[in-house]
Scaffold this active site. Structure first.
Site, PDB file in Angstrom:
ATOM      1  CG  ASP A  16      -2.019   1.016   1.157  1.00 29.29           C
ATOM      2  OD1 ASP A  16      -2.374   1.427   0.037  1.00 29.29           O
ATOM      3  OD2 ASP A  16      -2.523   1.409   2.225  1.00 29.29           O
ATOM      4  CG  ASN A  36      -8.009  -2.020  -4.764  1.00 30.14           C
ATOM      5  OD1 ASN A  36      -7.110  -2.848  -4.549  1.00 30.14           O
ATOM      6  ND2 ASN A  36      -8.249  -1.014  -3.925  1.00 30.14           N
TER       7      ASN A  36
HETATM    8  C1  IPE Z   1      -5.453  -2.545   0.194  1.00 27.43           C
HETATM    9  O1  IPE Z   1      -5.132  -1.220   0.021  1.00 27.43           O
HETATM   10  C2  IPE Z   1      -5.437  -3.268  -1.116  1.00 27.43           C
HETATM   11  C3  IPE Z   1      -4.126  -3.447  -1.735  1.00 27.43           C
HETATM   12  C4  IPE Z   1      -2.991  -3.006  -1.275  1.00 27.43           C
HETATM   13  C5  IPE Z   1      -4.133  -4.190  -2.953  1.00 27.43           C
HETATM   14  P1  IPE Z   1      -6.256  -0.103  -0.208  1.00 27.43           P
HETATM   15  O2  IPE Z   1      -5.530   1.158  -0.456  1.00 27.43           O
HETATM   16  O3  IPE Z   1      -7.227  -0.536  -1.232  1.00 27.43           O
HETATM   17  O4  IPE Z   1      -6.989  -0.092   1.199  1.00 27.43           O
HETATM   18  P2  IPE Z   1      -7.764   1.080   1.928  1.00 27.43           P
HETATM   19  O5  IPE Z   1      -8.772   1.614   0.950  1.00 27.43           O
HETATM   20  O6  IPE Z   1      -6.769   2.115   2.306  1.00 27.43           O
HETATM   21  O7  IPE Z   1      -8.377   0.448   3.134  1.00 27.43           O
HETATM   22  C1  IPE Z   2      -1.713   0.159  -3.211  1.00 27.78           C
HETATM   23  O1  IPE Z   2      -1.461   1.518  -3.294  1.00 27.78           O
HETATM   24  C2  IPE Z   2      -1.974  -0.475  -4.551  1.00 27.78           C
HETATM   25  C3  IPE Z   2      -3.365  -0.891  -4.793  1.00 27.78           C
HETATM   26  C4  IPE Z   2      -4.357  -0.781  -3.944  1.00 27.78           C
HETATM   27  C5  IPE Z   2      -3.642  -1.474  -6.078  1.00 27.78           C
HETATM   28  P1  IPE Z   2      -2.631   2.582  -3.305  1.00 27.78           P
HETATM   29  O2  IPE Z   2      -3.008   2.842  -4.715  1.00 27.78           O
HETATM   30  O3  IPE Z   2      -3.738   2.174  -2.418  1.00 27.78           O
HETATM   31  O4  IPE Z   2      -1.888   3.848  -2.716  1.00 27.78           O
HETATM   32  P2  IPE Z   2      -2.483   4.888  -1.694  1.00 27.78           P
HETATM   33  O5  IPE Z   2      -2.936   4.115  -0.504  1.00 27.78           O
HETATM   34  O6  IPE Z   2      -3.612   5.579  -2.387  1.00 27.78           O
HETATM   35  O7  IPE Z   2      -1.344   5.798  -1.382  1.00 27.78           O
HETATM   36 MG    MG Z   3      -4.114   2.456  -0.448  1.00 27.81          MG
END
Ligand code: IPE
Ligand code: IPE
Ligand code: MG
Length: 246
Positions: free
Chosen positions: A26, A74
């Site tokens: 993340d 997502n």
């Molecule tokens: C969790 O991260 C999913 C992945 C890293 C693939 P998210 O960014 O989707 O989670 P939230 O929305 O912060 O809980």
């Molecule tokens: C994790 O990074 C990757 C996926 C969820 C696919 P994020 O895209 O959630 O990055 P932040 O949390 O918005 O910084």
């Molecule tokens: Mg995220």
């Protein structure tokens, strides 16, 4: 005949290693934003970090690594971002099929793969096929994965077993449920890492994480280095796991 000393490892690996690590990759979006880049650029760097860290886990002797790449939630993101993530996945799959011989990693995909593009599903199938006989680390890549979806599909399949007379309701116990999870046959994660500074599971390995040790790190995933993984391993080695005992 000259005698060669075994090369000293760069760090002393801790005495207690987790057998199975889960990583919630993340922070890609925030990493990009900080640099004035589009979110997809963050995913590109994050994909590179994933390659580096997976190899590092294998080097450290980790037997199972599960990385959270795309959740069932997502799909709420802008289509452009979803496309960018899917393209990175496609690139990774093609690349890993091209040089799978050089790695001793067995790749598997966990999640509901049905809604993914047909060519990606085919590449996933091939990647699982060509690495099936590998004896090193098992790498589970969680795509369109949600812990609740996983439990629901296990319940559905168990109900089908009961409906078709192969199982009685009394036989539905924890072991039966485990055997219908995407990670069936694998040990539960010992350590779950979440970089990015968020303190939540976001639907990752709900069933399997009952006794996992969590390590949260205030590092955005594209900045995550092998040394950070080592720091998490050291932290894990200091934990006292009791599993409800004394
Ligand atoms: C969790 O991260 C999913 C992945 C890293 C693939 P998210 O960014 O989707 O989670 P939230 O929305 O912060 O809980
Ligand atoms: C994790 O990074 C990757 C996926 C969820 C696919 P994020 O895209 O959630 O990055 P932040 O949390 O918005 O910084
Ligand atoms: Mg995220």
């Amino acid at each position: 005949m000259p005698l060669f000393r075994k090369k000293t490892p760069d760090v002393v690996p801790p005495a207690v290693l987790p057998e199975h690590i889960g990583i919630i990759m993340d922070g890609n979006g925030r990493w990009a934003k900080k640099r004035g880049l589009p979110r997809r650029a963050g995913h590109g760097y994050g994909a590179q970090t994933f390659r580096t860290i997976a190899k590092h886990c294998e080097k450290r002797g980790i037997r199972y690594l599960t990385v959270y790449a795309f959740s069932t939630e997502n799909w709420k993101r802008p289509q452009e971002e979803i496309n960018a993530i899917m393209n990175l996945l496609r690139d990774y799959l093609k690349e890993s099929l091209a040089d799978f011989r050089s790695e001793n990693i067995r790749t598997r995909f966990v999640g509901n793969l049905d809604p993914l593009a047909a060519d990606i599903r085919e590449l996933m199938r091939e990647a699982e096929e060509v690495t099936r006989e590998k004896t090193g680390m098992v790498l589970n890549i969680a795509v369109n994965y949600g812990g609740r979806e996983e439990i629901a599909q296990a319940a559905r399949r168990l109900a089908r077993e009961v409906g078709e007379g192969r199982l009685s309701p009394e036989e539905i116990d924890e072991q039966a449920l485990s055997s219908f999870m995407y990670t069936a046959g694998q040990p539960d994660p010992d350590l779950i890492l979440r970089p990015s500074g968020e303190y939540r599971t976001s639907n990752f390995l709900l069933w399997q994480s009952a006794y996992a040790e969590y390590v949260y790190m205030d590092i955005l995933w594209p900045d995550f280095k092998p040394a950070d993984l080592d720091a998490a391993l050291a932290e894990y080695a200091r934990r006292n796991r009791r599993f409800g005992g004394v």
